[in-house]
Motif scaffolding. Structure first.
Motif, short mmCIF file in Angstrom:
data_model
loop_
_atom_site.label_atom_id
_atom_site.label_comp_id
_atom_site.label_asym_id
_atom_site.label_seq_id
_atom_site.Cartn_x
_atom_site.Cartn_y
_atom_site.Cartn_z
N HIS A 163 3.45 -38.13 -8.72
CA HIS A 163 3.80 -38.22 -7.31
C HIS A 163 3.79 -36.81 -6.71
O HIS A 163 4.15 -35.84 -7.38
N PRO A 164 3.36 -36.65 -5.46
CA PRO A 164 3.31 -35.31 -4.85
C PRO A 164 4.62 -34.54 -4.95
O PRO A 164 4.60 -33.31 -5.14
N GLU A 165 5.75 -35.23 -4.82
CA GLU A 165 7.04 -34.53 -4.90
C GLU A 165 7.32 -34.06 -6.33
O GLU A 165 7.95 -33.02 -6.54
N GLY A 166 6.90 -34.84 -7.32
CA GLY A 166 7.08 -34.43 -8.71
C GLY A 166 6.26 -33.20 -9.03
O GLY A 166 6.72 -32.28 -9.73
N ILE A 167 5.04 -33.16 -8.52
CA ILE A 167 4.18 -32.00 -8.72
C ILE A 167 4.75 -30.78 -8.00
O ILE A 167 4.82 -29.67 -8.55
N LYS A 168 5.18 -30.99 -6.77
CA LYS A 168 5.72 -29.90 -5.95
C LYS A 168 6.94 -29.26 -6.60
O LYS A 168 7.09 -28.04 -6.60
N GLY A 169 7.82 -30.09 -7.16
CA GLY A 169 9.02 -29.56 -7.80
C GLY A 169 8.71 -28.67 -8.98
O GLY A 169 9.33 -27.61 -9.16
N ALA A 170 7.73 -29.08 -9.79
CA ALA A 170 7.33 -28.26 -10.93
C ALA A 170 6.69 -26.96 -10.47
O ALA A 170 6.99 -25.87 -11.00
N GLN A 171 5.82 -27.05 -9.49
CA GLN A 171 5.14 -25.84 -9.01
C GLN A 171 6.10 -24.86 -8.35
O GLN A 171 6.00 -23.64 -8.56
N ALA A 172 7.04 -25.37 -7.57
CA ALA A 172 7.99 -24.48 -6.90
C ALA A 172 8.85 -23.74 -7.92
O ALA A 172 9.12 -22.54 -7.78
N THR A 173 9.29 -24.44 -8.95
CA THR A 173 10.11 -23.82 -9.98
C THR A 173 9.34 -22.75 -10.74
O THR A 173 9.82 -21.63 -10.94
N ALA A 174 8.12 -23.09 -11.17
CA ALA A 174 7.31 -22.13 -11.91
C ALA A 174 6.95 -20.92 -11.05
O ALA A 174 6.95 -19.78 -11.51
N ALA A 175 6.66 -21.18 -9.77
CA ALA A 175 6.33 -20.07 -8.87
C ALA A 175 7.49 -19.13 -8.68
O ALA A 175 7.32 -17.90 -8.67
N ALA A 176 8.69 -19.67 -8.54
CA ALA A 176 9.88 -18.82 -8.37
C ALA A 176 10.09 -17.93 -9.59
O ALA A 176 10.47 -16.76 -9.47
N ILE A 177 9.84 -18.48 -10.78
CA ILE A 177 9.98 -17.68 -12.00
C ILE A 177 8.90 -16.60 -12.05
O ILE A 177 9.18 -15.43 -12.35
N PHE A 178 7.66 -16.98 -11.76
CA PHE A 178 6.57 -16.01 -11.76
C PHE A 178 6.85 -14.87 -10.78
O PHE A 178 6.69 -13.69 -11.10
N LEU A 179 7.26 -15.20 -9.58
CA LEU A 179 7.52 -14.17 -8.56
C LEU A 179 8.70 -13.29 -8.96
O LEU A 179 8.67 -12.07 -8.76
N SER A 180 9.72 -13.90 -9.55
CA SER A 180 10.89 -13.12 -9.98
C SER A 180 10.52 -12.12 -11.05
O SER A 180 10.93 -10.96 -10.99
N ARG A 181 9.76 -12.56 -12.03
CA ARG A 181 9.42 -11.64 -13.13
C ARG A 181 8.44 -10.57 -12.67
O ARG A 181 8.29 -9.53 -13.33
N ASN A 182 7.80 -10.80 -11.53
CA ASN A 182 6.94 -9.77 -10.95
C ASN A 182 7.66 -8.98 -9.85
O ASN A 182 7.03 -8.37 -8.99
N GLU A 183 8.99 -9.04 -9.91
CA GLU A 183 9.88 -8.17 -9.13
C GLU A 183 9.79 -8.39 -7.62
O GLU A 183 10.00 -7.46 -6.84
N LYS A 184 9.51 -9.61 -7.22
CA LYS A 184 9.58 -9.93 -5.80
C LYS A 184 11.03 -10.11 -5.40
O LYS A 184 11.87 -10.55 -6.18
N SER A 185 11.34 -9.80 -4.15
CA SER A 185 12.71 -9.91 -3.66
C SER A 185 13.09 -11.37 -3.45
O SER A 185 12.22 -12.26 -3.34
N LYS A 186 14.37 -11.62 -3.32
CA LYS A 186 14.83 -12.96 -3.04
C LYS A 186 14.30 -13.46 -1.70
O LYS A 186 13.95 -14.64 -1.56
N GLU A 187 14.24 -12.59 -0.72
CA GLU A 187 13.72 -13.01 0.59
C GLU A 187 12.24 -13.36 0.50
O GLU A 187 11.78 -14.31 1.16
N TYR A 188 11.49 -12.61 -0.28
CA TYR A 188 10.08 -12.94 -0.48
C TYR A 188 9.95 -14.29 -1.14
O TYR A 188 9.13 -15.13 -0.72
#
Length: 266
Positions: free
Chosen positions: A125-150
């Motif tokens: 389902h689109p929402e199931g895919i979106k939830g996984a992608q949003a979580t993985a993206a937040a981890i990727f961005l965090s480990r690449n030192e992006k700010s919380k606002e970013y």
């Protein structure tokens, strides 16, 4: 991914006995891993060794058939099918198991693509895919030192989640919600509002609801943001609670690629 497992274990005793405060013991005699940790480790195993992800997850489900809290009904049936097919789920299971993907790749594009791959075997389902992608993206961005606002702006813009609420605003009316759309934004907000790894876990659990999954998602993101700040005694606690075969995969993943670089001083 150890942050996700820690969140799951801490939240395990509050899933069906919600607590609406940050003041609670992190562990008790009843603390255990749930299906969240088992399937997170299954995804890590698949990333490390390849193969058919559905079969890897089924293997873990059969090896660990009775985790604390059990498996969801549809997923439990899927685990035992000879030819497992996706069942259009929008549940938060796709988000709770995806944290290893956020660590494993060098580009956001590949991270998003593989996050979708881990979701659609069950949660197409689109929402199931979106939830996984949003979580993985937040981890990727965090480990690449992006700010919380970013991170907030990227997740809101890309996935249309409302992340401009506060935990205090969410908490009073929030109840158990098994959907990605009712879990992932709240978990990300707990991370965004936190001031430490432990605070992210406590905030997520204090919302009530599906406590172990909220803390699993928030913990996975917080780990990548709060560099080197997970106390060593908490990591050792995970080792004592997980089965040796599960811990072995955690250790193997911690020694691989980006994760090894991140944890080199721990």
């Amino acid at each position: 991914m150890i942050g996700a497992i820690l969140g799951d274990i801490v939240g395990s005793v509050y899933e069906f006995s919600n607590i609406k405060t940050k003041d609670f013991p992190l562990f008790s005699q009843s603390s255990s891993y749930t299906d969240d940790s088992i399937m997170t480790i299954a995804v890590a195993d698949w990333l490390l060794h390849g193969g058919d992800l559905a079969k890897v997850m089924q293997c873990y489900g059969k090896k660990y058939p009775c985790p604390m809290g059990g498996y969801g009904g549809s997923f439990a049936r899927w685990l035992n099918e000879d030819y497992p097919k996706p069942y259009n789920s929008w549940g938060n299971g796709s988000a709770m198991r995806v944290s290893p993907v956020g660590w494993f790749f060098n580009s956001l594009e590949e991270t998003l693509a593989v996050a979708q791959e881990t979701a659609i075997i069950t949660h197409n389902h689109p929402e199931g895919i979106k939830g996984a992608q949003a979580t993985a993206a937040a981890i990727f961005l965090s480990r690449n030192e992006k700010s919380k606002e970013y991170i907030r702006e990227f997740i809101e813009t890309t996935f249309d989640y409302d992340l401009h609420r506060t935990c205090d605003e969410i908490r009073p009316a929030y109840r158990f919600n098994e959907s990605c759309q009712g879990t992932v934004p709240e978990a990300i907000i707990a991370f965004l509002e936190s001031n430490s790894f432990e605070d992210a876990i406590r905030l997520a659990i204090s919302l009530g609801g599906d406590s172990d999954t909220l803390a699993c998602i928030a913990g996975g993101i917080a780990e990548s943001f709060y560099r080197y700040q997970i106390p060593y005694n908490l990591i050792k606690k995970v080792e004592t609670i997980l089965e040796p075969d599960l811990w072995k995969v955690v250790q193997e993943f911690r020694n691989d690629r980006q994760y090894k670089v991140f944890w080199r001083n721990i």
